[in-house]
Write an enzyme that holds these catalytic residues in place. Structure first.
Site, PDB file in Angstrom:
ATOM      1  N   CYS A   8       0.814  -1.219   0.000  1.00 50.07           N
ATOM      2  CA  CYS A   8       0.000   0.000   0.000  1.00 50.07           C
ATOM      3  C   CYS A   8       0.847   1.269   0.000  1.00 50.07           C
ATOM      4  CB  CYS A   8      -0.826   0.065   1.281  1.00 50.07           C
ATOM      5  SG  CYS A   8      -2.071  -1.201   1.417  1.00 50.07           S
ATOM      6  N   ASP A 372      16.085  -4.420 -12.208  1.00 50.55           N
ATOM      7  CA  ASP A 372      16.129  -4.182 -10.762  1.00 50.55           C
ATOM      8  C   ASP A 372      16.171  -5.464  -9.935  1.00 50.55           C
ATOM      9  OD1 ASP A 372      13.215  -4.936 -10.378  1.00 50.55           O
ATOM     10  OD2 ASP A 372      13.007  -3.201 -11.682  1.00 50.55           O
TER      11      ASP A 372
END
Ligand code: SF4
Length: 495
Positions: A8, A372
């Site tokens: 979140c 990444d």
């Protein structure tokens, strides 16, 4: 391109002048929509709670609609959340029900929270809370909100209630809330696993709290920026801002994946005083040095980053090695779902739609592909297949996040050993599986040194298998044994 999900993004704001804060919460959520695409929600307060919840991205609003929203969601105090599910059911009804902020309302008492993280001892907590209040949904947010509510009922003191939560709840929880009498509060678990920062308007009449500093920047609330400290509670009322260090421990554990992938490059985390962008660029430089030292440069003709989180590292690699940089992979901008936010059957469909290849830029080339992370390997494999189909001659992959070998129990969607391609494999085996000529991870020492906070300030559990909390360590050890015996793991292995 990680195929992972973060739980979140949170945002909260208080305007001491008493003006509408809806636009601040709205923009705070828009700037952090990368942290959760599945749903968004806001609660404002003007003596009463006013809520809006919906599935999907924070909508684009024209200014006349903004006025309508300000009417529908009045008040000078507000909190918001962008989310996707790392705990709880994934059907549409459950997703809707679990949209944050979460409100607990019993009789005339109310509390609302917006939270980022995951609870490790959820099962025990569920049993404990269910004895007093029925747990209706499946999300950790409801657990945390009800735990806080119960502690508040017992002590009638927010500071004591939050302290008890921090002591009893193991896991990650960067939390912002509003009490029934209009106090805005924010706290973090004692290790500070998820980021949370605070900022003010220049005249200090508006204060905001945000997962990432971009939520402050977009609102012009970037003065006197600070982090909400691990184990700290901030309480904001109409005439005061109180900061209380409720629990203090030397060890901290900010999620190190934030630096490689989750956070926006224009955010600063935990007082690093460096943009994430600069850190990522230096990750790329480190990988460039490793490439030079191993004599790999002679094999390469061009540096291509996987957009967009590896772009900065790609630039650093190019600066270090002198190899030309070519942005030959492009994102389909409006394929908005990150691959990791979806359910498995959707993921494979979306993977193929996210990245487009500039075929003639890769054809016949020996490429340093910068990315990444590699989690399950399906995303990277898909990209390599497409590049090879476009004529790429050799692909040597350089990964900024060190090899992931263990699950995360703190709110990132990699919950089992079995799904991680790196758990039992050497880089050369992984390279072969995903169709690359070679694979090099940034080493752990370079990774920690470049972030600059020190090993004792970071969570590195998914890289090292050493968890910063005891129950998580116990679960991981047990499950590792099961995995090695070939037992099928549950998706969320601690349920
Ligand atoms: S285990 Fe990995 S992804 Fe999870 S909080 Fe720690 S560093 Fe972040």
């Amino acid at each position: 391109m990680a195929d992972l999900k973060e739980a979140c993004g949170v945002f909260g704001v208080y305007d001491f002048k008493g003006e509408s804060i809806f636009p601040y919460v709205y923009w705070g959520l828009v700037s952090q929509n990368h942290r959760g695409h599945q749903s968004h929600g806001l609660i404002t307060y003007n003596g009463d709670f006013h809520a809006h919840k919906a599935l999907g991205l924070v909508p684009r609003m024209r200014s006349r609609k903004m006025r309508k929203w300000m009417t529908n969601l009045p008040g000078s105090i507000g909190i918001g959340n962008v989310r996707y599910t790392t705990s709880g059911n994934m059907d549409r009804a459950s997703l809707y029900k679990d949209i944050q902020p979460t409100v607990v309302e019993i009789g005339t008492n109310r509390i609302a929270i917006s939270y980022n993280g995951n609870i490790v001892n959820a099962v025990q907590l569920h049993e404990e809370i269910n004895k007093s209040i029925k747990i209706e949904g499946t999300s950790d947010t409801e657990l945390l909100c009800k735990k806080l509510y119960l502690e508040l009922e017992k002590s009638k003191d927010l500071s004591k209630a939050v302290k008890k939560c921090i002591e009893d709840v193991e896991g990650a929880y960067s939390t912002i809330g509003i009490t029934g009498d209009g106090e805005l509060f924010a706290f973090r678990d004692s290790l500070g696993i998820k980021p949370l920062c605070i900022g003010f308007s220049e005249d200090k009449e508006i204060v905001a709290i945000s997962s990432e500093s971009v939520g402050l920047d977009i609102n012009g609330l970037d003065c006197f920026k600070d982090e909400v400290k691990p184990g700290e509670l901030i309480r904001i009322t109409s005439n005061s801002i109180r900061r209380e260090q409720l629990v203090e421990q030397e060890r901290k554990a900010l999620c190190s994946f934030e630096f490689a992938y989750f956070s926006r490059p224009d955010s600063m985390l935990n007082g690093t005083k460096k943009y994430v962008y600069e850190i990522r660029k230096d990750f790329g430089r480190n990988l460039g040095k490793t490439c030079e030292q191993s004599g790999g440069i002679g094999n390469l003709e061009v540096v291509i980053p996987v957009p967009e989180t590896a772009n900065d590292a790609g630039y650093g690699f190019h600066e270090e090695t002198g190899l030309p940089l070519d942005l030959a992979l492009r994102r389909h901008r409006y394929v908005t779902d990150r691959a990791f936010i979806t359910m498995p059957r959707e993921r494979s469909n979306i993977l193929g739609k996210k990245i487009n290849i500039l075929g003639d830029r890769v054809s016949g080339k020996r490429i340093a592909l910068i990315d990444d992370s590699i989690v399950r390997g399906d995303t990277t494999k898909n990209v390599i297949q497409k590049m090879k189909a476009s004529g790429a001659k050799e692909i040597h992959i350089y990964i900024t996040f060190p090899k992931i070998i263990s699950p995360c129990f703190y709110g990132v969607d990699m919950a089992t050993f079995g799904e991680l391609i790196g758990t039992k494999r050497e880089p050369s085996e992984i390279a072969e599986m995903i169709g690359a000529e070679s694979l090099t991870y940034q080493n752990l020492e370079d990774f920690i040194r470049t972030i600059g906070l020190g090993e004792k300030a970071l969570c590195l559990a998914c890289i090292t298998g050493k968890y910063p909390t005891p129950i998580a360590q116990k679960i991981a050890d047990e499950k590792r044994t099961e995995f090695e015996k070939g037992t099928v793991e549950k998706k969320r292995i601690y349920e």
